[in-house]
Design an enzyme around this catalytic site. Structure first.
Site, PDB file in Angstrom:
ATOM      1  N   LYS A   1      58.805  34.141  34.661  1.00 50.46           N
ATOM      2  CA  LYS A   1      57.985  35.358  34.754  1.00 50.46           C
ATOM      3  C   LYS A   1      57.916  35.859  36.191  1.00 50.46           C
ATOM      4  O   LYS A   1      58.009  37.069  36.438  1.00 50.46           O
ATOM      5  CB  LYS A   1      56.592  35.067  34.219  1.00 50.46           C
TER       6      LYS A   1
ATOM      7  N   CYS B   1      55.823  26.016  32.162  1.00 45.63           N
ATOM      8  CA  CYS B   1      55.973  26.694  33.453  1.00 45.63           C
ATOM      9  C   CYS B   1      57.440  26.948  33.792  1.00 45.63           C
ATOM     10  O   CYS B   1      57.819  28.057  34.155  1.00 45.63           O
ATOM     11  CB  CYS B   1      55.314  25.867  34.550  1.00 45.63           C
TER      12      CYS B   1
ATOM     13  N   GLU C   1      44.719  39.521  58.438  1.00 44.60           N
ATOM     14  CA  GLU C   1      43.724  39.572  59.512  1.00 44.60           C
ATOM     15  C   GLU C   1      42.391  40.140  59.026  1.00 44.60           C
ATOM     16  O   GLU C   1      41.342  39.876  59.637  1.00 44.60           O
ATOM     17  CB  GLU C   1      44.250  40.390  60.683  1.00 44.60           C
TER      18      GLU C   1
ATOM     19  N   CYS D   1      55.548  30.459  34.093  1.00 42.84           N
ATOM     20  CA  CYS D   1      55.357  31.033  35.416  1.00 42.84           C
ATOM     21  C   CYS D   1      56.637  31.238  36.211  1.00 42.84           C
ATOM     22  O   CYS D   1      56.766  32.229  36.936  1.00 42.84           O
ATOM     23  CB  CYS D   1      54.354  30.198  36.217  1.00 42.84           C
TER      24      CYS D   1
ATOM     25  N   GLU E   1      50.462  40.957  33.518  1.00 38.71           N
ATOM     26  CA  GLU E   1      51.666  40.726  34.312  1.00 38.71           C
ATOM     27  C   GLU E   1      52.880  41.336  33.634  1.00 38.71           C
ATOM     28  O   GLU E   1      53.701  42.009  34.280  1.00 38.71           O
ATOM     29  CB  GLU E   1      51.864  39.229  34.531  1.00 38.71           C
TER      30      GLU E   1
ATOM     31  N   TYR F   1      45.835  37.504  32.145  1.00 39.60           N
ATOM     32  CA  TYR F   1      46.850  37.614  33.194  1.00 39.60           C
ATOM     33  C   TYR F   1      48.259  37.712  32.628  1.00 39.60           C
ATOM     34  O   TYR F   1      49.102  38.442  33.167  1.00 39.60           O
ATOM     35  CB  TYR F   1      46.730  36.454  34.190  1.00 39.60           C
TER      36      TYR F   1
ATOM     37  N   HIS G   1      47.691  39.985  64.236  1.00 33.35           N
ATOM     38  CA  HIS G   1      47.850  41.434  64.134  1.00 33.35           C
ATOM     39  C   HIS G   1      49.298  41.849  64.428  1.00 33.35           C
ATOM     40  O   HIS G   1      49.928  41.283  65.310  1.00 33.35           O
ATOM     41  CB  HIS G   1      46.908  42.111  65.132  1.00 33.35           C
TER      42      HIS G   1
END
Length: 448
Positions: A51, A43, A442, A48, A182, A178, A437
């Protein structure tokens, strides 16, 4: 004299191994860890973290195109791959130092060399030193799989992609998980011509199909070409240094870089676990029980090497639970349901809980709620990309079984939603929550 040199010897200083070492030491154990490459694991060093930095950089390239609508007039723009690459590398160095400090501050001895298992309570370092330990923890992670085809030595994996000497103008990526998608988004946004080739006609297996069906046309509209049912058959180096990519059923492609991202396999080759009577699984994984124990009472394993869930936060929790169980007198297991996941594609997708297909397969009668909207942020972009949120709800109990999202900042929003799903909240609980909002989030409480 002590019966063993250490109470715990950890093989692998990735996220799971470092967490286990630190927690075991906090419980009073004498701990050592061996790492043959760099502290931090996949990682931090080659996964990760670097990346995600590339993802941020590529998203900025995209936003630069929208500056005029935001009222900004910019001068001449150019992209310097070396500057980005070196900055990412410097941040990896910083994190590696931080991980090393964590070990040192907790009085964990660090051996910067490979260790192999020679028996239930012994390991051998690459230097030849034999070390004994009451317990051994295997936390060596996983490694990219490279398919066997002529010329595969010309391809790179996600390990090497962060160190490219120059930016490739033409990139071919094999795989549709993924990692593949990615990097397809990263290279595309930074200006490369990207072609994704895959052995099947599916992308992102295991994710909610309503999201992947949205993502594919968006990626194509951004200029990424897809060749399905067309794995690489061979690579040939050409006189000008480029690579001729031969794929099944299509004309050859020319590429400056070929990235293979077809999965990861537990990194157990040559680890010596057979010396402790441990038989590996079909994919080379270390079989363990709910408490991370192997068939050898003194040897445990956590993280990707077990091939349960290959995610950094899972490895960290497993390492922590192991240390609490063995050294803290607090037996703990990890629940593998409701683990949130994301693909940092462009746009990103994220999900937690059951997909609609999984829920129906599990026997639930489900109600589906969706929101299809154009995020306010996208109003500044020339692309008319829409966001899409989906709730999978148990019709009998009203419990939310899964939440799945595609759109800007979906992973950031999902983390909080995962708490609600993990807690077993109902659709009525979502409905009773006042909307924030204006926001994309939301939409989660406005579906009727």
């Amino acid at each position: 004299m002590a019966e063993f040199d250490y109470d715990l010897f950890v093989i692998g200083a990735g996220s799971g191994g470092v967490r286990a070492s630190r927690i075991a030491a906090s419980h009073g154990a004498k701990v050592a860890v061996a790492e043959e490459y760099r502290v931090g694991g996949t990682c931090v060093i080659r996964g990760c973290v670097p990346k995600k930095l590339l993802v941020y950089a590529s998203q900025f390239a995209e936003e630069l195109h929208d500056t005029a609508k935001l009222g900004w007039t910019l001068g001449e723009k150019s992209f310097d791959w070396a500057a980005l690459r070196d900055f990412v590398a410097s941040d990896v160095d910083r994190l590696e130092r931080a991980y090393g400090s964590t070990l040192a501050n907790n009085k964990v001895e660090h051996f910067a060399e490979r260790a192999t298992v020679t028996g239930p309570n012994t390991v051998r370092l690459a230097s030849g030193r034999e070390i004994s330990a009451k317990y051994i923890l295997v936390a060596v992670g996983a490694w990219p799989v490279m398919p066997d085809f002529p010329g595969n030595e010309l391809a790179i994996t996600s390990n090497e992609v962060f160190h490219l000497g120059s930016f490739p103008k033409r990139v071919v990526i094999q795989g549709a998980g993924y990692i593949a998608l990615e990097f397809a988004g990263i290279f595309n946004a930074l200006g490369a011509q990207v072609t994704v080739v895959n052995r099947s006609d599916k992308i992102l297996r295991g994710y909610e199909e309503a999201l992947t069906e949205r993502l594919l046309p968006i990626m194509r509209a951004r200029g990424i070409e897809f060749r399905f049912n067309s794995p690489i058959e061979s690579l040939v180096k050409q006189a000008d240094g480029s690579i001729c990519v031969n794929t099944k059923g299509f004309l050859p492609l020319e590429a400056d870089c070929v990235l293979v991202a077809t999965g990861r396999r537990p990194k157990t080759d040559g680890l010596g676990l057979e010396n402790a009577g441990i038989t590996l699984g079909a994919s080379g994984e270390v079989p363990v029980d709910d408490y991370n124990a192997t068939s050898c009472p003194s040897i445990y394993a956590v993280g990707d090497v077990t091939n349960r869930v290959q995610l950094t936060p899972v490895a960290i929790r497993e390492g922590h639970a192991f240390a609490d169980t063995v050294f803290g007198g607090m037996p703990r297991t990890i629940a593998y349901d409701h683990i949130p996941s994301a693909a940092f594609t462009q746009p990103p997708i994220a999900g937690v809980g059951l997909t609609e297909a999984q829920a129906r397969e599990a026997g639930y009668e489900v109600k589906i709620y969706t929101s299809d909207f154009r995020p306010m942020k996208n109003m500044f972009a020339a692309r008319a990309e829409r966001g899409f949120y989906k709730l999978v709800v148990d019709a009998s109990s009203d419990k939310v079984l899964g939440v799945h999202m595609i759109g800007p900042d979906a992973p950031e929003i999902l983390q909080a939603v995962a708490i609600a799903v993990k807690a077993g909240l109902t659709k009525a609980d979502f409905d009773a929550t006042v909307a924030l909002h204006p926001s994309m989030a939301e939409e989660l409480v406005l579906m009727r």
